[in-house]
Write an enzyme that holds these catalytic residues in place. Structure first.
Site, PDB file in Angstrom:
ATOM      1  N   TYR A 198      -1.641   0.128  10.199  1.00 60.10           N
ATOM      2  CA  TYR A 198      -1.859  -0.582   8.932  1.00 60.10           C
ATOM      3  C   TYR A 198      -0.641  -0.434   8.021  1.00 60.10           C
ATOM      4  O   TYR A 198      -0.091  -1.421   7.507  1.00 60.10           O
ATOM      5  CB  TYR A 198      -3.116  -0.029   8.248  1.00 60.10           C
ATOM      6  CG  TYR A 198      -3.288  -0.481   6.811  1.00 60.10           C
ATOM      7  CD1 TYR A 198      -3.624  -1.798   6.511  1.00 60.10           C
ATOM      8  CD2 TYR A 198      -3.117   0.418   5.745  1.00 60.10           C
ATOM      9  CE1 TYR A 198      -3.778  -2.212   5.195  1.00 60.10           C
ATOM     10  CE2 TYR A 198      -3.284   0.018   4.440  1.00 60.10           C
ATOM     11  CZ  TYR A 198      -3.611  -1.291   4.162  1.00 60.10           C
ATOM     12  OH  TYR A 198      -3.760  -1.699   2.859  1.00 60.10           O
ATOM     13  N   PHE A 226      -2.689   3.123  -4.302  1.00 65.37           N
ATOM     14  CA  PHE A 226      -3.580   3.907  -3.455  1.00 65.37           C
ATOM     15  C   PHE A 226      -4.954   3.260  -3.401  1.00 65.37           C
ATOM     16  O   PHE A 226      -5.063   2.033  -3.417  1.00 65.37           O
ATOM     17  CB  PHE A 226      -3.632   5.359  -3.955  1.00 65.37           C
ATOM     18  CG  PHE A 226      -3.428   6.333  -2.845  1.00 65.37           C
ATOM     19  CD1 PHE A 226      -4.509   6.897  -2.193  1.00 65.37           C
ATOM     20  CD2 PHE A 226      -2.148   6.658  -2.427  1.00 65.37           C
ATOM     21  CE1 PHE A 226      -4.331   7.787  -1.145  1.00 65.37           C
ATOM     22  CE2 PHE A 226      -1.966   7.547  -1.381  1.00 65.37           C
ATOM     23  CZ  PHE A 226      -3.041   8.107  -0.739  1.00 65.37           C
ATOM     24  N   SER A 230       0.856  -1.194   0.000  1.00 59.13           N
ATOM     25  CA  SER A 230       0.000   0.000   0.000  1.00 59.13           C
ATOM     26  C   SER A 230       0.886   1.235   0.000  1.00 59.13           C
ATOM     27  O   SER A 230       2.000   1.209   0.543  1.00 59.13           O
ATOM     28  CB  SER A 230      -0.863  -0.002   1.263  1.00 59.13           C
ATOM     29  OG  SER A 230      -1.458   1.271   1.443  1.00 59.13           O
ATOM     30  N   LYS A 283       2.358  -3.180   6.566  1.00 59.51           N
ATOM     31  CA  LYS A 283       2.750  -3.353   5.164  1.00 59.51           C
ATOM     32  C   LYS A 283       4.263  -3.192   5.023  1.00 59.51           C
ATOM     33  O   LYS A 283       4.915  -3.923   4.289  1.00 59.51           O
ATOM     34  CB  LYS A 283       2.011  -2.340   4.279  1.00 59.51           C
ATOM     35  CG  LYS A 283       0.501  -2.598   4.170  1.00 59.51           C
ATOM     36  CD  LYS A 283       0.221  -3.871   3.410  1.00 59.51           C
ATOM     37  CE  LYS A 283      -1.264  -4.163   3.276  1.00 59.51           C
ATOM     38  NZ  LYS A 283      -1.553  -5.439   2.634  1.00 59.51           N
TER      39      LYS A 283
HETATM   40  N1  LIG Z   1      -8.818  -1.707  -1.302  1.00 57.46           N
HETATM   41  C1  LIG Z   1      -7.845  -0.805  -1.433  1.00 57.46           C
HETATM   42  O1  LIG Z   1      -8.099   0.361  -1.753  1.00 57.46           O
HETATM   43  C2  LIG Z   1      -6.405  -1.216  -1.220  1.00 57.46           C
HETATM   44  C3  LIG Z   1      -5.385  -0.287  -1.518  1.00 57.46           C
HETATM   45  C4  LIG Z   1      -4.037  -0.665  -1.331  1.00 57.46           C
HETATM   46  C5  LIG Z   1      -3.739  -1.942  -0.869  1.00 57.46           C
HETATM   47  N2  LIG Z   1      -4.767  -2.817  -0.575  1.00 57.46           N
HETATM   48  C6  LIG Z   1      -4.406  -4.170  -0.095  1.00 57.46           C
HETATM   49  O2  LIG Z   1      -4.937  -5.115  -1.025  1.00 57.46           O
HETATM   50  C7  LIG Z   1      -5.349  -6.284  -0.337  1.00 57.46           C
HETATM   51  C8  LIG Z   1      -6.799  -6.591  -0.660  1.00 57.46           C
HETATM   52  O3  LIG Z   1      -7.616  -5.482  -0.313  1.00 57.46           O
HETATM   53  P1  LIG Z   1      -9.207  -5.588  -0.436  1.00 57.46           P
HETATM   54  O4  LIG Z   1      -9.737  -4.208  -0.487  1.00 57.46           O
HETATM   55  O5  LIG Z   1      -9.557  -6.546  -1.488  1.00 57.46           O
HETATM   56  O6  LIG Z   1      -9.550  -6.201   1.002  1.00 57.46           O
HETATM   57  P2  LIG Z   1     -10.701  -7.228   1.397  1.00 57.46           P
HETATM   58  O7  LIG Z   1     -10.889  -7.076   2.869  1.00 57.46           O
HETATM   59  O8  LIG Z   1     -11.877  -7.078   0.508  1.00 57.46           O
HETATM   60  O9  LIG Z   1     -10.024  -8.636   1.076  1.00 57.46           O
HETATM   61  C9  LIG Z   1      -9.078  -9.231   1.941  1.00 57.46           C
HETATM   62  C10 LIG Z   1      -9.335 -10.734   1.932  1.00 57.46           C
HETATM   63  O10 LIG Z   1      -8.349 -11.368   2.744  1.00 57.46           O
HETATM   64  C11 LIG Z   1      -8.984 -12.341   3.575  1.00 57.46           C
HETATM   65  N3  LIG Z   1      -8.139 -12.524   4.755  1.00 57.46           N
HETATM   66  C12 LIG Z   1      -7.828 -11.603   5.699  1.00 57.46           C
HETATM   67  N4  LIG Z   1      -7.003 -12.149   6.602  1.00 57.46           N
HETATM   68  C13 LIG Z   1      -6.783 -13.434   6.224  1.00 57.46           C
HETATM   69  C14 LIG Z   1      -6.002 -14.506   6.737  1.00 57.46           C
HETATM   70  N5  LIG Z   1      -5.272 -14.391   7.877  1.00 57.46           N
HETATM   71  N6  LIG Z   1      -6.006 -15.693   6.086  1.00 57.46           N
HETATM   72  C15 LIG Z   1      -6.729 -15.843   4.950  1.00 57.46           C
HETATM   73  N7  LIG Z   1      -7.486 -14.872   4.414  1.00 57.46           N
HETATM   74  C16 LIG Z   1      -7.499 -13.661   5.048  1.00 57.46           C
HETATM   75  C17 LIG Z   1     -10.364 -11.778   3.850  1.00 57.46           C
HETATM   76  O11 LIG Z   1     -11.305 -12.770   4.202  1.00 57.46           O
HETATM   77  C18 LIG Z   1     -10.706 -11.113   2.512  1.00 57.46           C
HETATM   78  O12 LIG Z   1     -11.356 -12.020   1.650  1.00 57.46           O
HETATM   79  C19 LIG Z   1      -5.076  -6.025   1.135  1.00 57.46           C
HETATM   80  O13 LIG Z   1      -3.817  -6.589   1.455  1.00 57.46           O
HETATM   81  C20 LIG Z   1      -5.004  -4.517   1.240  1.00 57.46           C
HETATM   82  O14 LIG Z   1      -4.174  -4.108   2.300  1.00 57.46           O
HETATM   83  C21 LIG Z   1      -6.075  -2.483  -0.745  1.00 57.46           C
END
Ligand SMILES: NC(=O)c1ccc[n+]([C@@H]2O[C@H](COP(=O)([O-])OP(=O)(O)OC[C@H]3O[C@@H](n4cnc5c(N)ncnc54)[C@H](O)[C@@H]3O)[C@@H](O)[C@H]2O)c1
Length: 285
Positions: A143, A171, A119, A147
């Protein structure tokens, strides 16, 4: 078959789109997700689904024994900034401690290619925008710290096991594919909530602060389309059809559309990064 990929967090928002894109490109996909934040129905039926935690070495070893995986796309994490401030230990346990178990498991199974969903929260408040890849990593919330810590683990993995690793420091994700999109509860992200207000499902929109140094005092947010994150090379590209300026107010480039600026392979220098040009002051989570 193009190869096989283990996708952690494949039942989540971004993961569901990534899984579908990989399947569309001919990859065999195995999803590992504990469904703590995701949805089983968000995983394309052609993928193999294993319900379990990334920190459960038994589940992981069994999965990797049954399914040969050439690469890991690691998206599983808790990803809400506000929640991380309230529960920093929970974030560390899931995003770092459990993540370390995952890395040890895939290393033992011979997986040598990793893409990590990091991130831009690793940069904190960057000294300048657009942010350079070399900008100091100074996260300002738990958070972002998790990361950064996982990126350090990845650096060790690259150095010690000769793996090729990438960290994508993007982002806010937005948008949907034709089949998969965002479904969080509670939903803290701006765009789904704007749509909920527009449809009458939510009475008002919380923009979370009106004292930013912007024309209307609200935060400027940059977004990356979720299909751009999943990076489908076959996705249609919108090309400009006119080179003439439009008359009227324009945004500064700092607030413009997110554009990926760099890709770097890792091996000797630590995780490569692929992040976005930003003039943004806030991250949603
Ligand atoms: N959504 C954003 O804007 C964004 C931006 C930058 C980075 N990210 C990163 O991208 C990734 C996905 O984001 P997202 O928005 O799809 O999140 P999300 O919460 O929709 O998806 C995360 C998934 O991981 C699973 N999960 C969490 N902990 C777990 C574990 N210990 N074991 C197995 N499964 C687990 C959850 O059940 C979920 O299905 C994350 O790592 C997040 O930090 C997201």
């Amino acid at each position: 078959m193009a190869g096989s990929v283990l996708v952690t967090g494949g039942a989540g928002y971004i993961g569901s789109v990534v899984v579908a894109q990989l399947l569309g490109r001919g990859y065999e996909v195995v999803v590992l997700d504990d469904l703590s934040r995701g949805h089983r129905q968000a995983v394309a039926p052609e993928a193999t689904f294993v319900r379990g935690g990334i920190g459960d070495r038994g589940v992981l070893d069994e999965l990797l024994r049954r399914h040969r995986c050439d690469a890991l796309v690691h998206l599983a994490a808790y990803a809400l900034v506000g929640e991380s401030v309230a529960k920093p230990e929970m974030y560390r346990a899931n995003n770092v401690t459990a993540g370390r178990v995952l890395l040890e498991g895939v290393a033992a199974a011979g997986v040598r290619r990793v893409v990590f969903s990091s991130s831009c929260a690793v940069y904190g408040h960057p000294p300048a925008t657009p942010i350079s890849e070399q900008a100091p990593l100074m996260p300002v919330n738990p958070y972002g710290e998790t990361k950064r810590e996982f990126e350090r683990l990845l650096t060790g993995f690259a150095a010690g096991d000769g793996a090729t690793v990438f960290s994508l420091r993007y982002f806010n994700a937005a948008g949907a594919s034709p089949h998969y999109g965002e479904d969080h509860a509670p939903e803290t992200h701006l765009i789904p909530n704007v749509l909920r207000v527009a449809s009458g499902a939510l009475p008002a929109l919380d923009v979370q602060g009106t004292d930013y140094p912007t024309p209307d005092g609200t935060a400027v947010r940059d977004y990356v389309h979720v299909l751009d994150i999943a990076h489908d090379p076959g996705a249609p590209v919108i090309r400009p059809s006119s080179s003439r300026r439009r008359v009227g107010p324009r945004r500064s480039s700092a607030g413009g559309r997110n554009t990926p600026v760099s890709t770097r392979s890792s091996r000797a220098r630590g995780p490569g990064t692929w992040h976005t040009r930003m003039g943004t002051r806030t991250r949603e989570g």
